[in-house]
Design a protein around this motif. Structure first.
Motif, PDB file in Angstrom:
ATOM      1  N   SER A   1      61.688  46.952  52.612  1.00 29.54           N
ATOM      2  CA  SER A   1      61.827  46.660  51.196  1.00 29.54           C
ATOM      3  C   SER A   1      63.051  45.781  50.959  1.00 29.54           C
ATOM      4  CB  SER A   1      61.952  47.955  50.388  1.00 29.54           C
ATOM      5  OG  SER A   1      63.141  48.636  50.743  1.00 29.54           O
ATOM      6  N   ARG A   2      62.999  44.993  49.895  1.00 33.86           N
ATOM      7  CA  ARG A   2      64.093  44.069  49.609  1.00 33.86           C
ATOM      8  C   ARG A   2      65.378  44.814  49.259  1.00 33.86           C
ATOM      9  NH1 ARG A   2      62.703  39.475  45.397  1.00 33.86           N
ATOM     10  NH2 ARG A   2      61.203  39.096  47.086  1.00 33.86           N
ATOM     11  N   SER A   3      65.252  45.887  48.478  1.00 38.34           N
ATOM     12  CA  SER A   3      66.433  46.652  48.096  1.00 38.34           C
ATOM     13  C   SER A   3      67.083  47.319  49.295  1.00 38.34           C
ATOM     14  CB  SER A   3      66.059  47.707  47.049  1.00 38.34           C
ATOM     15  OG  SER A   3      65.013  48.533  47.527  1.00 38.34           O
ATOM     16  N   ASN A   4      66.263  47.774  50.238  1.00 38.12           N
ATOM     17  CA  ASN A   4      66.808  48.406  51.440  1.00 38.12           C
ATOM     18  C   ASN A   4      67.507  47.381  52.324  1.00 38.12           C
ATOM     19  OD1 ASN A   4      67.409  50.419  53.197  1.00 38.12           O
ATOM     20  ND2 ASN A   4      65.333  50.840  53.845  1.00 38.12           N
ATOM     21  N   ILE A   5      66.957  46.154  52.392  1.00 40.29           N
ATOM     22  CA  ILE A   5      67.590  45.100  53.179  1.00 40.29           C
ATOM     23  C   ILE A   5      68.962  44.740  52.604  1.00 40.29           C
ATOM     24  CG2 ILE A   5      67.420  42.667  53.834  1.00 40.29           C
ATOM     25  CD1 ILE A   5      64.389  43.061  54.017  1.00 40.29           C
ATOM     26  N   ILE A   6      69.043  44.639  51.269  1.00 41.83           N
ATOM     27  CA  ILE A   6      70.325  44.343  50.622  1.00 41.83           C
ATOM     28  C   ILE A   6      71.325  45.456  50.889  1.00 41.83           C
ATOM     29  CG2 ILE A   6      71.462  44.022  48.397  1.00 41.83           C
ATOM     30  CD1 ILE A   6      68.890  42.717  47.405  1.00 41.83           C
ATOM     31  N   ASN A   7      70.865  46.710  50.799  1.00 46.55           N
ATOM     32  CA  ASN A   7      71.751  47.842  51.059  1.00 46.55           C
ATOM     33  C   ASN A   7      72.242  47.842  52.500  1.00 46.55           C
ATOM     34  OD1 ASN A   7      72.887  50.566  50.322  1.00 46.55           O
ATOM     35  ND2 ASN A   7      71.468  51.191  51.934  1.00 46.55           N
TER      36      ASN A   7
END
Length: 221
Positions: A40-46
């Motif tokens: 997921s994009r949010s997990n990659i950013i995190n």
């Protein structure tokens, strides 16, 4: 409830139950389900944020194994700060009850480890290198006081920075019903800019808190 400008920072809602402190866990309800997916994009950013912070902490404190604690503190403070930017959600980090609860246990743990495991090093740290003999008693007093007030300064710094921006937004919002349309548009524009600045402050304050705790830990190690 307080009847002055600081009433927005009053955590009490009624005489029976205080619901405002639920803002410290309500973020679990708004995390999208895709966050827990590996791609997921949010997990990659995190993950990228945590990796960058991991590298910063390793530079400041080469002691292995403590990075996850400071990364967790950064994440918790950042989430609490961001939650306070939503309408009708209480900012828990604007109160000393919350900030001191984060700073004091970590400071106590670091100092207890230092005095129990590395007592000689902690005594040496009270007198900086190159201190004249006559000034050594004064330096011991100064360094002791400086160490004792560290959790208070951490807590006050975080709470004061969160209160300052919210107070300014509150002041501007309270005057919006007493100005004309042109000034109202300017006020809305300024509030949008302040909201973006507060978003940056939410991240910076979490970073500053975790970095300072890392520096305090590196002095012991």
């Amino acid at each position: 409830m307080m009847t002055n400008l600081f009433s927005s920072f009053d955590p009490s809602t009624n005489s029976y139950m205080s619901m405002n402190w639920l803002s410290m866990i309500i973020f679990l309800l708004i995390i999208p389900s895709t966050f827990w997916m590996n791609n997921s994009r949010s997990n990659i950013i995190n993950n990228k944020t945590n990796t960058k912070l991991f590298q910063e902490i390793n530079i400041l404190n080469p002691n292995k194994g403590s990075e996850i604690i400071f990364i967790a503190v950064f994440t918790i403070i950042m989430i609490y700060n961001f939650m306070g930017l939503f309408p009708y959600i209480f900012t828990s980090t604007s109160h000393m009850v919350s900030t001191l609860s984060l700073a004091l246990p970590m400071w106590l743990g670091i100092n207890m480890f230092g005095w129990l495991k590395k007592t000689n090093h902690m005594f040496e740290h009270l007198v900086p290198m190159g201190t004249p003999t006559l000034l050594m008693p004064f330096m011991v007093c100064i360094e002791t006081i400086s160490s004792l007030i560290r959790p208070m300064t951490l807590a006050i710094r975080l709470a004061a920075n969160m209160i300052a921006g919210h107070l300014l937004l509150t002041l501007m919002g309270n005057t919006s019903n007493k100005i004309n349309e042109i000034l109202l548009l300017s006020m809305i524009f300024l509030q949008m800019i302040l909201l973006m600045l507060e978003s940056a402050v939410a991240i910076i304050q979490g970073y500053v808190f975790s970095v300072l705790m890392t520096l305090y830990s590196s002095e012991v190690n």
